[in-house]
Design an enzyme around this catalytic site. Structure first.
Site, PDB file in Angstrom:
ATOM      1  CB  CYS A  86      -2.162  12.370  -5.924  1.00 26.16           C
ATOM      2  SG  CYS A  86      -0.491  12.246  -5.322  1.00 26.16           S
ATOM      3  CB  CYS A  89       3.853   9.233 -10.644  1.00 22.23           C
ATOM      4  SG  CYS A  89       3.150   8.116  -9.417  1.00 22.23           S
ATOM      5  NE  ARG A  91       3.010   7.680  -3.391  1.00 16.03           N
ATOM      6  CZ  ARG A  91       2.934   8.392  -4.510  1.00 16.03           C
ATOM      7  NH1 ARG A  91       2.130   8.034  -5.468  1.00 16.03           N
ATOM      8  NH2 ARG A  91       3.658   9.475  -4.649  1.00 16.03           N
ATOM      9  CB  CYS A 138       0.540  14.112  -8.340  1.00 16.55           C
ATOM     10  SG  CYS A 138       0.508  12.578  -9.309  1.00 16.55           S
ATOM     11  CB  CYS A 174     -10.889  -0.021 -11.878  1.00 15.58           C
ATOM     12  SG  CYS A 174     -11.203   1.670 -11.309  1.00 15.58           S
ATOM     13  CB  CYS A 222     -14.217   4.913 -15.688  1.00 15.88           C
ATOM     14  SG  CYS A 222     -12.780   5.045 -16.752  1.00 15.88           S
ATOM     15  CB  CYS A 255      -9.215  -1.194 -15.410  1.00  9.13           C
ATOM     16  SG  CYS A 255      -8.750   0.129 -16.551  1.00  9.13           S
TER      17      CYS A 255
HETATM   18  N1  SAM Z   1      -8.525   6.724 -14.893  1.00 10.00           N
HETATM   19  C1  SAM Z   1      -7.152   7.012 -14.836  1.00 10.00           C
HETATM   20  C2  SAM Z   1      -6.278   5.859 -15.275  1.00 10.00           C
HETATM   21  O1  SAM Z   1      -6.665   4.715 -15.088  1.00 10.00           O
HETATM   22  O2  SAM Z   1      -5.206   6.122 -15.808  1.00 10.00           O
HETATM   23  C3  SAM Z   1      -6.701   7.471 -13.460  1.00 10.00           C
HETATM   24  C4  SAM Z   1      -7.315   6.854 -12.209  1.00 10.00           C
HETATM   25  S1  SAM Z   1      -7.001   5.114 -11.945  1.00 10.00           S
HETATM   26  C5  SAM Z   1      -8.108   4.716 -10.645  1.00 10.00           C
HETATM   27  C6  SAM Z   1      -5.366   5.102 -11.265  1.00 10.00           C
HETATM   28  C7  SAM Z   1      -4.746   3.790 -10.895  1.00 10.00           C
HETATM   29  O3  SAM Z   1      -5.337   3.261  -9.721  1.00 10.00           O
HETATM   30  C8  SAM Z   1      -4.866   2.639 -11.875  1.00 10.00           C
HETATM   31  O4  SAM Z   1      -3.957   2.712 -12.918  1.00 10.00           O
HETATM   32  C9  SAM Z   1      -4.565   1.444 -10.995  1.00 10.00           C
HETATM   33  O5  SAM Z   1      -3.184   1.149 -11.038  1.00 10.00           O
HETATM   34  C10 SAM Z   1      -4.978   1.914  -9.607  1.00 10.00           C
HETATM   35  N2  SAM Z   1      -6.116   1.137  -9.095  1.00 10.00           N
HETATM   36  C11 SAM Z   1      -7.398   1.231  -9.486  1.00 10.00           C
HETATM   37  N3  SAM Z   1      -8.184   0.351  -8.834  1.00 10.00           N
HETATM   38  C12 SAM Z   1      -7.367  -0.335  -7.995  1.00 10.00           C
HETATM   39  C13 SAM Z   1      -7.573  -1.388  -7.056  1.00 10.00           C
HETATM   40  N4  SAM Z   1      -8.772  -1.920  -6.867  1.00 10.00           N
HETATM   41  N5  SAM Z   1      -6.512  -1.843  -6.361  1.00 10.00           N
HETATM   42  C14 SAM Z   1      -5.283  -1.303  -6.559  1.00 10.00           C
HETATM   43  N6  SAM Z   1      -5.032  -0.304  -7.420  1.00 10.00           N
HETATM   44  C15 SAM Z   1      -6.047   0.174  -8.136  1.00 10.00           C
HETATM   45 FE1  SF4 Z   2     -11.236   4.018 -15.472  1.00 15.25          FE
HETATM   46 FE2  SF4 Z   2     -10.550   2.741 -13.264  1.00 15.25          FE
HETATM   47 FE3  SF4 Z   2      -9.460   2.043 -15.568  1.00 15.25          FE
HETATM   48 FE4  SF4 Z   2      -8.814   4.433 -14.450  1.00 15.25          FE
HETATM   49  S1  SF4 Z   2      -8.374   2.413 -13.627  1.00 15.25           S
HETATM   50  S2  SF4 Z   2      -9.305   4.001 -16.599  1.00 15.25           S
HETATM   51  S3  SF4 Z   2     -10.775   4.919 -13.477  1.00 15.25           S
HETATM   52  S4  SF4 Z   2     -11.638   1.879 -15.040  1.00 15.25           S
END
Ligand code: SAM
Ligand code: SF4
Ligand code: DTB
Length: 339
Positions: free
Chosen positions: A98, A189, A261, A129, A61, A54, A58
């Site tokens: 989802c 959501c 949730r 979702c 992530c 990606c 973040c």
């Molecule tokens: N890439 C898209 C986005 O970020 O909007 C969708 C997928 S992203 C993985 C969805 C959500 O997963 C993120 O907004 C975050 O809140 C959650 N998430 C990701 N990594 C995480 C982690 N290590 N622990 C808890 N929540 C996590």
């Molecule tokens: Fe990409 Fe993870 Fe951020 Fe979603 S949460 S935008 S998958 S880096």
């Protein structure tokens, strides 16, 4: 019945978060029972339809290309694989499916491919979702038209702390996508992650943003950070579990008609901790042995937990805002209390 408010001040929310624990849980249970069957939990299953690489940064992530995480990347899954996973989820008792993609935003071409997935999942009789990153107004309308029920897009944390976690998109971007989703007529959501090193004020500010949206989200995922080696947030001090429960309870009080949730992080929680979260008003979980890239509790463990707590999975489309639940059982409890 309590009125839904969209004008919460951060001071009011901080006072709720800081109540004596028993008073806070009691207030949350009371709010919960006004709108929901207290012994039912909504069950969703999650599937990663496009994993890793990606472009966003973040800090939490494992799927970000900016971090050095060992992860099996996958391109967009074929629709038949999604259909099979949805069927299996339905057979295991999930009512919502989802799908998450590691994108900053979907391209219009990818959007057409995920729309086929929406149809395939709907065909199995499941609610749908998706979480695909940022959407334009047109893309949101296209997904709504294709029959997508929910769109997940998390605010993640407070506007103030956000910049410490993500630099490749802004809080405003996120709010804009939520507005597009709402305008398109889909259910919203949106929630956040706790345990990233944020302060109680940050948690209050996140809840304030969620509760004060023009219309409160139907679904509010509260994730506990899953610490993954190689991500910048690996090794950050863990949050006091009671502070997590307090945040769930406060979300329940502020957003009494929303499903809250208990989202990522359950694998790291004891059964007792999860029970406290349900008592605090959490009424939805992810069910299935995998979240997106990290583990979720085994299904047998969840089934045992539900049985031990007398919790039943919610049927699709029930128990929410439009169907206030007043069980005879509750009424008796009230009477006993007053006698
Ligand atoms: N890439 C898209 C986005 O970020 O909007 C969708 C997928 S992203 C993985 C969805 C959500 O997963 C993120 O907004 C975050 O809140 C959650 N998430 C990701 N990594 C995480 C982690 N290590 N622990 C808890 N929540 C996590
Ligand atoms: Fe990409 Fe993870 Fe951020 Fe979603 S949460 S935008 S998958 S880096
Ligand atoms: C949400 O709030 N939590 C889910 C879902 N929405 C998409 C994702 C949790 C991801 C946890 C880390 C992982 O498994 O990669």
């Amino acid at each position: 019945m309590s009125r839904i408010r969209n004008d919460w001040s951060v001071e009011e929310i901080e006072s709720l978060l800081g109540l004596p624990f028993n008073d806070l849980i009691f207030a949350a249970q009371r709010a919960h029972r006004e709108h929901f069957d207290p012994n039912r939990v909504q069950v969703s299953t999650l599937l990663s339809i496009k994993t890793g690489a990606c472009p966003e940064d973040c800090g939490y992530c494992p799927q970000s290309a900016h971090h050095d995480v060992e992860l099996e990347r996958e391109r967009l899954l074929p629709v038949e694989e999604v259909r099979a996973a949805a069927r299996a989820a339905r057979d295991q008792g999930a009512t919502r499916f989802c799908m998450g993609a590691a994108w900053r935003n979907p391209t219009d071409r990818n959007l057409e491919r995920v729309i086929e997935m929406v149809q395939a999942v709907r065909d199995q009789g499941l609610e749908t979702c998706m979480t695909l990153g940022m959407l334009t107004r047109e893309q949101a309308a296209r997904l709504a038209e294709a029959g997508l029920d929910y769109y997940n897009h998390n605010l993640d944390t407070s506007p103030e702390f956000y910049g410490e976690i993500i630099s490749t998109r802004t809080y405003e971007d996120r709010l804009e996508t939520l507005d597009h989703v709402r305008t398109a007529g889909m259910s919203v959501c949106t929630g956040g992650i706790l345990g990233m090193g944020e302060s109680r004020r940050d948690r209050a500010r996140l809840l304030q943003q969620l509760a004060n949206l023009p219309r409160q989200p139907e679904s509010v995922p509260i994730n506990q950070l899953v610490q993954v080696e190689g991500t910048p947030l690996f090794g950050v001090d863990a949050l006091d579990p009671f502070e997590f429960v307090r945040t769930v309870a406060t979300a329940r009080i502020l957003m009494p008609k929303s499903h809250v949730r208990l989202s990522a992080g359950r694998t790291q929680m004891s059964d007792e901790m999860q029970a406290l979260c349900f008592l605090a008003g959490a009424n939805s979980v992810f069910y299935g042995e995998q979240l997106l890239t990290t583990p979720n509790p085994e299904m047998a463990r969840d089934q045992t937990l539900f049985t031990r707590l007398g919790i039943e999975p919610e049927q699709a489309g029930t128990g929410g805002a439009d169907e206030p639940f007043i069980a005879s059982e509750d009424v008796r409890v009230e009477h006993r209390g007053q006698a």
